[in-house]
Design a protein around this motif. Sequence first.
Motif, PDB file in Angstrom:
ATOM      1  N   LYS A  60       0.819  -1.213   0.000  1.00  0.00           N
ATOM      2  CA  LYS A  60       0.000   0.000   0.000  1.00  0.00           C
ATOM      3  C   LYS A  60       0.856   1.268   0.000  1.00  0.00           C
ATOM      4  CE  LYS A  60      -3.910  -2.163   2.393  1.00  0.00           C
ATOM      5  NZ  LYS A  60      -4.666  -2.252   3.662  1.00  0.00           N
ATOM      6  N   ARG A  61       2.076   1.171   0.527  1.00  0.00           N
ATOM      7  CA  ARG A  61       2.956   2.330   0.612  1.00  0.00           C
ATOM      8  C   ARG A  61       3.757   2.562  -0.673  1.00  0.00           C
ATOM      9  NH1 ARG A  61       4.698   4.191   5.369  1.00  0.00           N
ATOM     10  NH2 ARG A  61       5.675   5.718   3.976  1.00  0.00           N
ATOM     11  N   LEU A  62       3.732   1.619  -1.609  1.00  0.00           N
ATOM     12  CA  LEU A  62       4.525   1.764  -2.828  1.00  0.00           C
ATOM     13  C   LEU A  62       4.038   2.903  -3.714  1.00  0.00           C
ATOM     14  CD1 LEU A  62       5.057  -2.004  -3.741  1.00  0.00           C
ATOM     15  CD2 LEU A  62       6.755  -0.423  -2.803  1.00  0.00           C
ATOM     16  N   GLU A  63       2.814   3.345  -3.510  1.00  0.00           N
ATOM     17  CA  GLU A  63       2.312   4.489  -4.263  1.00  0.00           C
ATOM     18  C   GLU A  63       3.174   5.719  -4.012  1.00  0.00           C
ATOM     19  OE1 GLU A  63      -1.880   6.999  -4.837  1.00  0.00           O
ATOM     20  OE2 GLU A  63      -1.790   5.287  -3.469  1.00  0.00           O
ATOM     21  N   GLY A  64       3.785   5.791  -2.819  1.00  0.00           N
ATOM     22  CA  GLY A  64       4.630   6.925  -2.469  1.00  0.00           C
ATOM     23  C   GLY A  64       5.931   7.001  -3.239  1.00  0.00           C
ATOM     24  N   LEU A  65       6.243   5.985  -4.042  1.00  0.00           N
ATOM     25  CA  LEU A  65       7.458   6.002  -4.857  1.00  0.00           C
ATOM     26  C   LEU A  65       7.247   6.726  -6.180  1.00  0.00           C
ATOM     27  CD1 LEU A  65       8.749   2.334  -4.381  1.00  0.00           C
ATOM     28  CD2 LEU A  65       9.184   4.338  -2.957  1.00  0.00           C
ATOM     29  N   GLY A  66       5.997   7.038  -6.527  1.00  0.00           N
ATOM     30  CA  GLY A  66       5.733   7.645  -7.829  1.00  0.00           C
ATOM     31  C   GLY A  66       5.921   6.633  -8.941  1.00  0.00           C
ATOM     32  N   GLU A  67       6.374   7.101 -10.107  1.00  0.00           N
ATOM     33  CA  GLU A  67       6.549   6.201 -11.246  1.00  0.00           C
ATOM     34  C   GLU A  67       7.681   5.210 -10.984  1.00  0.00           C
ATOM     35  OE1 GLU A  67       6.657   7.412 -15.658  1.00  0.00           O
ATOM     36  OE2 GLU A  67       8.756   6.940 -15.133  1.00  0.00           O
ATOM     37  N   ARG A 127      21.046   2.085  -9.071  1.00  0.00           N
ATOM     38  CA  ARG A 127      19.728   1.464  -9.165  1.00  0.00           C
ATOM     39  C   ARG A 127      19.209   1.184  -7.763  1.00  0.00           C
ATOM     40  NH1 ARG A 127      18.800  -3.107 -13.520  1.00  0.00           N
ATOM     41  NH2 ARG A 127      16.796  -2.024 -13.633  1.00  0.00           N
ATOM     42  N   ARG A 128      18.013   1.639  -7.497  1.00  0.00           N
ATOM     43  CA  ARG A 128      17.371   1.401  -6.198  1.00  0.00           C
ATOM     44  C   ARG A 128      16.101   0.595  -6.445  1.00  0.00           C
ATOM     45  NH1 ARG A 128      16.787   6.828  -2.870  1.00  0.00           N
ATOM     46  NH2 ARG A 128      17.802   5.691  -1.172  1.00  0.00           N
ATOM     47  N   SER A 129      15.888  -0.409  -5.635  1.00  0.00           N
ATOM     48  CA  SER A 129      14.742  -1.283  -5.864  1.00  0.00           C
ATOM     49  C   SER A 129      14.258  -1.907  -4.568  1.00  0.00           C
ATOM     50  CB  SER A 129      15.091  -2.392  -6.861  1.00  0.00           C
ATOM     51  OG  SER A 129      16.133  -3.212  -6.343  1.00  0.00           O
ATOM     52  N   ILE A 130      13.011  -2.369  -4.611  1.00  0.00           N
ATOM     53  CA  ILE A 130      12.441  -3.209  -3.564  1.00  0.00           C
ATOM     54  C   ILE A 130      12.215  -4.571  -4.209  1.00  0.00           C
ATOM     55  CG2 ILE A 130      10.564  -3.517  -1.921  1.00  0.00           C
ATOM     56  CD1 ILE A 130      12.142  -0.997  -1.388  1.00  0.00           C
ATOM     57  N   GLN A 131      12.755  -5.635  -3.582  1.00  0.00           N
ATOM     58  CA  GLN A 131      12.697  -6.958  -4.189  1.00  0.00           C
ATOM     59  C   GLN A 131      12.109  -7.968  -3.211  1.00  0.00           C
ATOM     60  OE1 GLN A 131      16.341  -8.155  -6.133  1.00  0.00           O
ATOM     61  NE2 GLN A 131      16.835  -6.064  -6.781  1.00  0.00           N
ATOM     62  N   PHE A 132      11.232  -8.817  -3.722  1.00  0.00           N
ATOM     63  CA  PHE A 132      10.538  -9.808  -2.903  1.00  0.00           C
ATOM     64  C   PHE A 132      10.840 -11.210  -3.413  1.00  0.00           C
ATOM     65  CE2 PHE A 132       7.951  -5.929  -3.014  1.00  0.00           C
ATOM     66  CZ  PHE A 132       7.876  -5.634  -1.664  1.00  0.00           C
ATOM     67  N   PHE A 133      11.010 -12.144  -2.479  1.00  0.00           N
ATOM     68  CA  PHE A 133      11.347 -13.528  -2.795  1.00  0.00           C
ATOM     69  C   PHE A 133      10.449 -14.472  -2.002  1.00  0.00           C
ATOM     70  CE2 PHE A 133      14.972 -10.850  -3.496  1.00  0.00           C
ATOM     71  CZ  PHE A 133      15.504 -11.303  -4.691  1.00  0.00           C
ATOM     72  N   GLU A 148      11.905   9.223 -12.853  1.00  0.00           N
ATOM     73  CA  GLU A 148      10.737   9.993 -12.433  1.00  0.00           C
ATOM     74  C   GLU A 148      10.244   9.609 -11.041  1.00  0.00           C
ATOM     75  OE1 GLU A 148       9.849  12.445 -14.392  1.00  0.00           O
ATOM     76  OE2 GLU A 148      11.406  11.774 -15.797  1.00  0.00           O
ATOM     77  N   SER A 149      10.936   8.685 -10.375  1.00  0.00           N
ATOM     78  CA  SER A 149      10.493   8.226  -9.056  1.00  0.00           C
ATOM     79  C   SER A 149      10.786   9.255  -7.971  1.00  0.00           C
ATOM     80  CB  SER A 149      11.170   6.898  -8.704  1.00  0.00           C
ATOM     81  OG  SER A 149      10.843   5.888  -9.643  1.00  0.00           O
ATOM     82  N   ILE A 150      10.195   9.037  -6.797  1.00  0.00           N
ATOM     83  CA  ILE A 150      10.350   9.941  -5.656  1.00  0.00           C
ATOM     84  C   ILE A 150      11.328   9.302  -4.670  1.00  0.00           C
ATOM     85  CG2 ILE A 150       9.147  11.145  -3.791  1.00  0.00           C
ATOM     86  CD1 ILE A 150       6.563  10.844  -5.508  1.00  0.00           C
ATOM     87  N   ASP A 151      12.571   9.757  -4.690  1.00  0.00           N
ATOM     88  CA  ASP A 151      13.595   9.162  -3.819  1.00  0.00           C
ATOM     89  C   ASP A 151      13.252   9.305  -2.351  1.00  0.00           C
ATOM     90  OD1 ASP A 151      15.907   8.049  -5.390  1.00  0.00           O
ATOM     91  OD2 ASP A 151      15.776  10.014  -6.342  1.00  0.00           O
ATOM     92  N   ALA A 152      12.652  10.432  -1.973  1.00  0.00           N
ATOM     93  CA  ALA A 152      12.294  10.627  -0.567  1.00  0.00           C
ATOM     94  C   ALA A 152      11.257   9.596  -0.127  1.00  0.00           C
ATOM     95  CB  ALA A 152      11.759  12.043  -0.356  1.00  0.00           C
ATOM     96  N   GLY A 153      10.369   9.221  -1.039  1.00  0.00           N
ATOM     97  CA  GLY A 153       9.389   8.193  -0.725  1.00  0.00           C
ATOM     98  C   GLY A 153      10.044   6.844  -0.495  1.00  0.00           C
ATOM     99  N   TYR A 154      11.059   6.547  -1.293  1.00  0.00           N
ATOM    100  CA  TYR A 154      11.816   5.309  -1.114  1.00  0.00           C
ATOM    101  C   TYR A 154      12.525   5.309   0.243  1.00  0.00           C
ATOM    102  CZ  TYR A 154      15.340   1.686  -2.170  1.00  0.00           C
ATOM    103  OH  TYR A 154      16.152   0.566  -2.138  1.00  0.00           O
ATOM    104  N   ASP A 155      13.188   6.401   0.568  1.00  0.00           N
ATOM    105  CA  ASP A 155      13.901   6.493   1.847  1.00  0.00           C
ATOM    106  C   ASP A 155      12.941   6.315   3.023  1.00  0.00           C
ATOM    107  OD1 ASP A 155      16.294   6.974   0.517  1.00  0.00           O
ATOM    108  OD2 ASP A 155      16.051   9.162   0.599  1.00  0.00           O
ATOM    109  N   ALA A 156      11.772   6.922   2.925  1.00  0.00           N
ATOM    110  CA  ALA A 156      10.793   6.820   4.015  1.00  0.00           C
ATOM    111  C   ALA A 156      10.284   5.394   4.153  1.00  0.00           C
ATOM    112  CB  ALA A 156       9.636   7.787   3.759  1.00  0.00           C
TER     113      ALA A 156
END
Length: 357
Positions: A60-67, A127-133, A148-156
């Motif tokens: 649900k929080r991934l929306e905060g990353l933007g594109e 490259r910054r990513s969220i990865q699931f296994f 075009e992503s929101i780096d601050a959203g990733y950090d948060a």
Amino acid sequence: MSENNFKTPSEAWAAFSAGEATGYAVDIAAELGLSEGELVASGVGGNVTRLDADWGDLIKRLEGLGEVKILTRNPSVVHEKIGTFGKVGINGEMGLVLNGDVDLRLFLGHWGHGFAVETNNPRAGRRRSIQFFDHEGKAIHKVFLTAESIDAGYDALVAEFKAENQTPGIETLPPLPKSVTRKDDEVDVENLRAHWRKMMDVHQFHGLLKDFNVGRQQGMRLVGPEFAERLGNESLKTMLEKASESSLPIMVFVGNSGAIQIHTGPVKNIREMGDWINVTDPRFTLHLRMDMIAEAWIVRKPIREGVVTTVELYDSDLNNFVIFCGERPPKESENPAWQALAESLPRFDAALQAVAE
């Protein structure tokens, strides 16, 4: 398969992160007898952060990353889309993301591990990513930041879901047992056909197979040509090229045990490279290994509005690895242009006959 001759997972991960290794992470891990998740986890405490979350809350929080660019794959095909998260629904172990280009079906009971991963190499840059296994360490789903992503959203997000345990490594589980289905001669085929004929919604298909305790390919093989016919393996290339030429909007489903990712729309740039056939469009890419196609099928599933026609590919273990169908708004009949294209594809028996002649 690459030939890097790494001695340890941490050595391999460091080289991969720096762009000094040959091949993809999953192949480098296999050289060491590891899953990809184990390789990535060897970087925890460095450029990998272990995440601890109710996966539904994190999604649900991934929306905060933007594109972002999302990626779902299995051993035969890789599916990538660019878009934004949103319109997330979580119901227990089931998740839905229905936000246009980001269209996902999630099976969260199979999600075992999550990481925030940062790599930096001369070719790809940072490259910054969220990865699931999954619990075996196989990749389920990846979310990559774009320009075009929101780096601050990733950090948060990483700060919120960072696990207390940041020591390298993960524990993996052995593979789940394969489901046991009925033998062909134990299946009441006429009854299977009768229930297939009475389907009113494409989503009843999985339940039908479960009710009769048959596998997906087994059910198609037994039900006969009224509802399913085997295609020649070259049908995939023909279908993609014809869809491209006509700008026909199609749907492409690629999944694994934990996620199904869907593209809806036209496909334009079709390129064949060795064993691979690729779709390389600006916001959608598909990389599919044609040498992994053991069987191709056209399948007809009755619905209230008529029929849904799918083209499905299976590997040598008869696992379905990709499904194609026409774009269809809810409660509307199938696009006749898609149906005509699918029905025009060469049948397997005809292909064999042509070779014999």
